[in-house]
Design an enzyme around this catalytic site. Structure first.
Site, PDB file in Angstrom:
ATOM      1  N   ASP A 198       5.476   2.141  -6.441  1.00 56.81           N
ATOM      2  CA  ASP A 198       5.353   1.672  -5.054  1.00 56.81           C
ATOM      3  C   ASP A 198       6.491   2.188  -4.178  1.00 56.81           C
ATOM      4  OD1 ASP A 198       3.178  -0.576  -5.590  1.00 56.81           O
ATOM      5  OD2 ASP A 198       4.723  -0.767  -7.127  1.00 56.81           O
TER       6      ASP A 198
ATOM      7  N   ASP B 178       1.099   4.061  -6.472  1.00 61.16           N
ATOM      8  CA  ASP B 178       1.411   3.941  -5.045  1.00 61.16           C
ATOM      9  C   ASP B 178       2.563   4.882  -4.696  1.00 61.16           C
ATOM     10  OD1 ASP B 178      -0.640   2.199  -4.661  1.00 61.16           O
ATOM     11  OD2 ASP B 178       0.610   0.438  -4.246  1.00 61.16           O
TER      12      ASP B 178
ATOM     13  N   TYR C 273       2.061   6.112   0.542  1.00 62.12           N
ATOM     14  CA  TYR C 273       1.606   5.139   1.555  1.00 62.12           C
ATOM     15  C   TYR C 273       1.170   5.827   2.850  1.00 62.12           C
ATOM     16  CZ  TYR C 273       3.337   1.359  -1.425  1.00 62.12           C
ATOM     17  OH  TYR C 273       3.546   0.503  -2.473  1.00 62.12           O
TER      18      TYR C 273
ATOM     19  N   ASN D 251      -3.570   1.749  -5.686  1.00 57.51           N
ATOM     20  CA  ASN D 251      -4.556   1.555  -4.608  1.00 57.51           C
ATOM     21  C   ASN D 251      -4.258   2.431  -3.390  1.00 57.51           C
ATOM     22  OD1 ASN D 251      -2.378  -0.496  -4.650  1.00 57.51           O
ATOM     23  ND2 ASN D 251      -3.177  -1.017  -2.624  1.00 57.51           N
ATOM     24  N   HIS D 252      -2.988   2.762  -3.152  1.00 53.36           N
ATOM     25  CA  HIS D 252      -2.684   3.627  -2.007  1.00 53.36           C
ATOM     26  C   HIS D 252      -3.035   5.088  -2.264  1.00 53.36           C
ATOM     27  CE1 HIS D 252      -0.888   0.674   0.678  1.00 53.36           C
ATOM     28  NE2 HIS D 252      -0.396   0.102  -0.413  1.00 53.36           N
TER      29      HIS D 252
ATOM     30  N   HIS E  19      -1.418   0.109 -12.672  1.00 53.29           N
ATOM     31  CA  HIS E  19      -0.894  -0.238 -11.352  1.00 53.29           C
ATOM     32  C   HIS E  19      -0.897  -1.749 -11.102  1.00 53.29           C
ATOM     33  CE1 HIS E  19       0.578   0.278  -7.386  1.00 53.29           C
ATOM     34  NE2 HIS E  19      -0.464  -0.344  -6.863  1.00 53.29           N
TER      35      HIS E  19
ATOM     36  N   HIS F  56       1.323 -12.320  -3.285  1.00 50.17           N
ATOM     37  CA  HIS F  56       0.589 -11.092  -2.999  1.00 50.17           C
ATOM     38  C   HIS F  56      -0.099 -10.564  -4.263  1.00 50.17           C
ATOM     39  CE1 HIS F  56       2.726  -9.688   0.932  1.00 50.17           C
ATOM     40  NE2 HIS F  56       2.208 -10.892   1.025  1.00 50.17           N
ATOM     41  N   HIS F  57      -1.342 -10.131  -4.096  1.00 48.00           N
ATOM     42  CA  HIS F  57      -2.105  -9.514  -5.190  1.00 48.00           C
ATOM     43  C   HIS F  57      -2.296 -10.451  -6.380  1.00 48.00           C
ATOM     44  CE1 HIS F  57      -1.633  -5.978  -2.800  1.00 48.00           C
ATOM     45  NE2 HIS F  57      -0.353  -5.830  -3.077  1.00 48.00           N
TER      46      HIS F  57
ATOM     47  N   HIS G 165       2.486  -2.391  -7.918  1.00 46.74           N
ATOM     48  CA  HIS G 165       1.597  -3.104  -7.001  1.00 46.74           C
ATOM     49  C   HIS G 165       2.252  -4.302  -6.334  1.00 46.74           C
ATOM     50  CE1 HIS G 165      -2.249  -3.593  -5.184  1.00 46.74           C
ATOM     51  NE2 HIS G 165      -2.652  -4.630  -5.890  1.00 46.74           N
TER      52      HIS G 165
ATOM     53  N   HIS H 229       5.285  -6.202  -5.006  1.00 48.17           N
ATOM     54  CA  HIS H 229       6.636  -5.787  -4.612  1.00 48.17           C
ATOM     55  C   HIS H 229       7.660  -6.899  -4.837  1.00 48.17           C
ATOM     56  CE1 HIS H 229       4.948  -2.389  -1.844  1.00 48.17           C
ATOM     57  NE2 HIS H 229       4.382  -2.433  -3.025  1.00 48.17           N
TER      58      HIS H 229
HETATM   59 FE   FE2 Z   1      -0.481  -1.210  -4.914  1.00 49.26          FE
END
Ligand code: FE2
Length: 386
Positions: A168, A197, A200, A234-235, A319, A328-329, A356, A358
């Site tokens: 990330d 990631d 970005y 995902n990015h 990831h 988050h996530h 993923h 952070h």
């Molecule tokens: Fe991610």
């Protein structure tokens, strides 16, 4: 594996008799004084020195390397030229030999809505000797640039090796601090396990792929000299049908090649390598992994190939984490956990690294935790050690 968060959130959930156990699981100790800022970081501006374009006609930029075969005797060298395709040849020679050898590669380009890429070169150098420093040169015929790398020791149980771990990264001012932090680490990581990631760029309108180029120039100072083992996040998906971009992972797959065929994978998103004393399996959180899918069948067969007398370390990269107590996530990795976790337990996977989320979390070995607890009253986590 990240897991379970602070001891306070855990211990408030469970019966007193489990508190000691929970405290052990939840409290991994404190190894850094670093405290993350609350605000989201700003990207470094396009004219930042870390994004500087190398001078000279058609000078190679965004140079990066990764392992090029299953055991570490090959290296994929990639770079971008912008004025014309130029040569995809890599000149290389070992530290102890001045005789230059050559490897030939290929060049690819792609368009992403109104963006056209530079000429992206990928050249695999093969039949390298283990534990050897090599110099290499790209940009032959116009503006050559020279770099070096050291190959890993021959795969085997008694070969210490040091991996770095980054995920990330992005290209904010904090990203620069993170990369510098890694570079200055006295442990001197020899290879980066990159858990997805990258640039970005997808945060920009039309996923402005200029930000893929700036990211490539930013990380060159490390990845031109030591391999980064890539995992798709995902990015990297870059699926934007509203602007006509319907082929997922287009920028990522054009720019970052991996040796997936060497482990009989059918796609660059899941594959394996052996490096020193480690067997490293890379999984794809954003490719199908349900029963009967290519990734499922590949992993099922792949796990049978791991020989712990040869590679005592079995490491998995992915990831989206299977365990995460952050908001988050939350639980995004749950369906993959349900699919594959038993295999990991049976095969005694040593460590899983994920990105993923952070927020840094880690835990001892765990499995079978069907709820990580937050907001799930009455869900009593089950734990067992490997
Ligand atoms: Fe991610």
């Amino acid at each position: 594996m990240g897991l379970l968060g602070s001891s306070s959130s855990c211990s408030s959930l469970v019966a007193v008799v489990l508190v000691l156990n929970v405290a052990v699981v939840c409290n991994g100790g404190k190894t850094s004084t670093f405290v993350r800022k609350v605000e989201i970081g700003n990207d470094m501006p396009l004219d930042s020195d870390v994004f500087q374009i190398p001078s000279g006609y058609n000078a190679p930029q965004q140079v990066h390397i990764t392992q090029g075969d299953h055991v570490g005797k090959a290296v994929i060298v990639s770079w971008v030229t912008v004025d014309e395709p130029g040569s995809s040849t890599v000149n290389y020679w070992s530290e102890n030999s001045k005789e230059k050898k050559q490897a030939q590669g290929k060049v690819v380009t792609y368009k992403f809505t109104n963006y056209t890429s530079g000429f992206i070169h990928h050249t695999t150098i093969r039949k390298l000797k283990f534990s050897t420093k090599y110099y290499y040169e790209v940009g032959i015929g116009h503006t050559p640039r020279q770099f070096w790398f050291t190959t890993p020791p021959e795969v085997g149980p008694d070969v210490p090796y040091t991996f770095g771990l980054i995920g990330d990264l992005g290209q904010t001012f904090d990203s620069n601090m993170t990369l510098t932090h890694y570079e200055l680490n006295p442990q001197k990581g020899k290879t980066v396990l990159y858990v997805g990631d990258l640039s970005y760029a997808d945060r920009y309108p039309n996923h402005d792929n200029v930000r893929w180029d700036t990211w490539g120039r930013f990380v060159e100072r490390s990845v031109a000299y030591q391999p980064w083992i890539w995992t798709a996040g995902n990015h990297e998906i870059d699926f934007v049908p509203e602007i006509g971009e319907t082929k997922p992972f287009k920028p990522y797959t054009h720019r970052y090649h991996v040796p997936y065929k060497a482990s009989n994978s059918t796609a660059p998103f899941w594959y394996s390598i052996k490096r020193a004393s480690a067997y490293i399996i890379v999984l794809a959180s954003y490719s199908a992994y349900g029963t009967y899918t290519p990734q499922y069948k590949w992993l099922e067969a792949e796990l049978q190939k791991v020989d712990r007398t040869e590679t005592p370390w079995l490491i998995v990269l992915m990831h989206a984490p299977w365990y995460n107590s952050y908001n988050h996530h939350y639980m995004e990795g749950e369906t993959m956990r349900v699919t594959f976790e038993k295999w990991f337990v049976d095969k005694k996977v040593d460590v899983v690294f994920a990105g993923h989320v952070h927020a840094y979390e880690r835990s001892n070995h765990v499995s079978g935790v069907y709820s990580t607890g937050i907001g799930h009253k009455g869900a009593l986590p089950l734990r067992r050690s490997l």
